[in-house]
Design a protein around this motif. Structure first.
Motif, PDB file in Angstrom:
ATOM      1  N   ARG A   1       0.837  -1.195   0.000  1.00 46.91           N
ATOM      2  CA  ARG A   1       0.000   0.000   0.000  1.00 46.91           C
ATOM      3  C   ARG A   1       0.875   1.249   0.000  1.00 46.91           C
ATOM      4  N   PHE A   2       0.616   2.138  -0.949  1.00 42.55           N
ATOM      5  CA  PHE A   2       1.311   3.419  -1.027  1.00 42.55           C
ATOM      6  C   PHE A   2       0.377   4.494  -0.471  1.00 42.55           C
ATOM      7  N   GLY A   3       0.862   5.257   0.519  1.00 40.58           N
ATOM      8  CA  GLY A   3       0.034   6.303   1.112  1.00 40.58           C
ATOM      9  C   GLY A   3       0.232   7.638   0.432  1.00 40.58           C
ATOM     10  N   GLU A   4      -0.549   8.609   0.855  1.00 39.76           N
ATOM     11  CA  GLU A   4      -0.439   9.956   0.292  1.00 39.76           C
ATOM     12  C   GLU A   4       0.916  10.569   0.648  1.00 39.76           C
ATOM     13  N   PRO A   5       1.521  11.307  -0.266  1.00 39.32           N
ATOM     14  CA  PRO A   5       2.839  11.909  -0.018  1.00 39.32           C
ATOM     15  C   PRO A   5       2.791  12.909   1.136  1.00 39.32           C
ATOM     16  N   LEU A   6       3.838  12.919   1.913  1.00 38.52           N
ATOM     17  CA  LEU A   6       4.006  13.895   2.985  1.00 38.52           C
ATOM     18  C   LEU A   6       5.000  14.943   2.495  1.00 38.52           C
ATOM     19  N   GLU A   7       4.523  16.149   2.314  1.00 33.09           N
ATOM     20  CA  GLU A   7       5.371  17.253   1.858  1.00 33.09           C
ATOM     21  C   GLU A   7       5.950  17.976   3.072  1.00 33.09           C
ATOM     22  N   VAL A   8       7.269  18.118   3.110  1.00 39.28           N
ATOM     23  CA  VAL A   8       7.902  18.775   4.263  1.00 39.28           C
ATOM     24  C   VAL A   8       8.575  20.085   3.881  1.00 39.28           C
ATOM     25  N   ALA A   9       8.801  20.301   2.601  1.00 36.34           N
ATOM     26  CA  ALA A   9       9.508  21.506   2.151  1.00 36.34           C
ATOM     27  C   ALA A   9       8.789  22.766   2.630  1.00 36.34           C
ATOM     28  N   GLY A  10       9.501  23.600   3.390  1.00 37.97           N
ATOM     29  CA  GLY A  10       8.966  24.865   3.844  1.00 37.97           C
ATOM     30  C   GLY A  10       8.078  24.801   5.068  1.00 37.97           C
ATOM     31  N   ARG A  11       7.705  23.597   5.498  1.00 32.84           N
ATOM     32  CA  ARG A  11       6.783  23.461   6.626  1.00 32.84           C
ATOM     33  C   ARG A  11       7.471  23.620   7.975  1.00 32.84           C
ATOM     34  N   TYR A  12       8.769  23.451   7.999  1.00 32.95           N
ATOM     35  CA  TYR A  12       9.479  23.449   9.279  1.00 32.95           C
ATOM     36  C   TYR A  12      10.507  24.567   9.370  1.00 32.95           C
ATOM     37  N   ASP A  13      10.320  25.596   8.586  1.00 34.99           N
ATOM     38  CA  ASP A  13      11.208  26.760   8.683  1.00 34.99           C
ATOM     39  C   ASP A  13      11.097  27.363  10.087  1.00 34.99           C
ATOM     40  N   GLY A  14      12.236  27.575  10.719  1.00 40.19           N
ATOM     41  CA  GLY A  14      12.239  28.158  12.052  1.00 40.19           C
ATOM     42  C   GLY A  14      12.103  27.148  13.173  1.00 40.19           C
ATOM     43  N   VAL A  15      11.832  25.881  12.847  1.00 43.59           N
ATOM     44  CA  VAL A  15      11.729  24.836  13.859  1.00 43.59           C
ATOM     45  C   VAL A  15      13.120  24.250  14.108  1.00 43.59           C
ATOM     46  N   ALA A  16      13.451  23.977  15.350  1.00 39.48           N
ATOM     47  CA  ALA A  16      14.745  23.385  15.677  1.00 39.48           C
ATOM     48  C   ALA A  16      14.931  22.099  14.864  1.00 39.48           C
ATOM     49  N   PRO A  17      16.108  21.918  14.233  1.00 42.31           N
ATOM     50  CA  PRO A  17      16.318  20.761  13.352  1.00 42.31           C
ATOM     51  C   PRO A  17      15.992  19.417  14.002  1.00 42.31           C
ATOM     52  N   GLY A  18      16.447  19.216  15.230  1.00 45.32           N
ATOM     53  CA  GLY A  18      16.185  17.942  15.886  1.00 45.32           C
ATOM     54  C   GLY A  18      14.698  17.685  16.079  1.00 45.32           C
ATOM     55  N   ARG A  19      13.988  18.730  16.482  1.00 49.73           N
ATOM     56  CA  ARG A  19      12.540  18.597  16.675  1.00 49.73           C
ATOM     57  C   ARG A  19      11.840  18.333  15.356  1.00 49.73           C
ATOM     58  N   ALA A  20      12.257  19.030  14.297  1.00 49.09           N
ATOM     59  CA  ALA A  20      11.648  18.835  12.984  1.00 49.09           C
ATOM     60  C   ALA A  20      11.844  17.402  12.507  1.00 49.09           C
ATOM     61  N   ARG A  21      13.071  16.890  12.646  1.00 53.47           N
ATOM     62  CA  ARG A  21      13.336  15.517  12.199  1.00 53.47           C
ATOM     63  C   ARG A  21      12.482  14.509  12.957  1.00 53.47           C
ATOM     64  N   ARG A  22      12.354  14.733  14.272  1.00 51.62           N
ATOM     65  CA  ARG A  22      11.586  13.785  15.079  1.00 51.62           C
ATOM     66  C   ARG A  22      10.100  13.841  14.727  1.00 51.62           C
ATOM     67  N   GLU A  23       9.558  15.042  14.566  1.00 55.71           N
ATOM     68  CA  GLU A  23       8.136  15.176  14.253  1.00 55.71           C
ATOM     69  C   GLU A  23       7.801  14.560  12.891  1.00 55.71           C
TER      70      GLU A  23
END
Length: 219
Positions: A172-194
């Protein structure tokens, strides 16, 4: 040449033999870099996904598969190279870091890259906590992440078996998760984990697996 021959012949042959159920294939972008993030149940997973995906998929594979000797080693090496797999030494931390660079090159070249956030096969069928490399690749490349749920592949080649078997498999292929631009300003570690946790939730939704909050021990 071998890569093109195998990718022309193998997918339809394997689909005819295994006759997998394929769902959501239209969620996979046909062009541009994309990450296919899947659960991992069997050695056969890296053959199943490229066989049913609508485009070529590159995976990393243990370097041991490329270093065999004799006729068997040569055939095994040709098989993995022909499938477009890239060797990586899992016991070498520097090589593991370099493999992320290799994955970025694949994505920036507009290709599809397959990754198992769990890191290694689940031996008990449960879905383990994802490692954040998939999120790092998405953030650095801007590529979307398509979650992939595999069901039944552990029966194709059970742990400890070196021969594939016939089994009912669903991909099963799910809907794509787009991350580009969504985590600007978020701490890198937190963004990766979320991002990684969201990917694993989506995979769980596709497979129905029991979710484990801890990392999968390396096998």
């Amino acid at each position: 040449m071998l890569y093109r021959i195998l990718h022309t012949v193998l997918p339809p042959a394997l689909r005819a033999i295994w006759r997998p159920t394929i769902e959501g294939v239209d969620h996979v972008p046909l062009t541009g870099g994309v990450l296919l993030a899947s659960n991992h149940l069997s050695f056969a997973d890296s053959v199943v996904i490229p066989s049913v995906a609508p485009r070529d998929v590159v995976f990393l594979a243990k370097s041991d598969y490329f270093t065999g000797t004799g006729v068997r080693g040569a055939l095994q090496r040709a098989w993995f190279e022909g499938l477009g797999m890239i060797p990586v030494d899992r016991d070498d931390s520097r090589a593991a870091i370099e493999s992320l660079g290799t994955a970025l090159e694949v994505l920036r070249a507009g290709k599809a890259f397959g990754v198992y956030p769990e890191g290694t096969r689940s031996r008990d069928g449960r879905l383990y906590r994802g490692r954040t490399g998939v999120a790092q690749l998405a953030l650095q490349s801007g590529a979307p992440i398509v979650p992939v749920g595999l069901v039944g592949t552990e029966k194709l080649q059970p742990v400890g078996s070196n021969r594939p078997r016939l089994a009912k498999v669903t991909v099963r292929f799910g809907e794509p998760l787009e991350v580009a631009g969504r985590y600007d300003g978020v701490a890198p570690g937190r963004a990766r984990r979320e991002i990684t946790d969201e990917v694993m939730r989506r995979i769980a939704g596709l497979t129905g697996q029991e979710v484990v909050p801890s990392y999968n021990p390396r096998s």
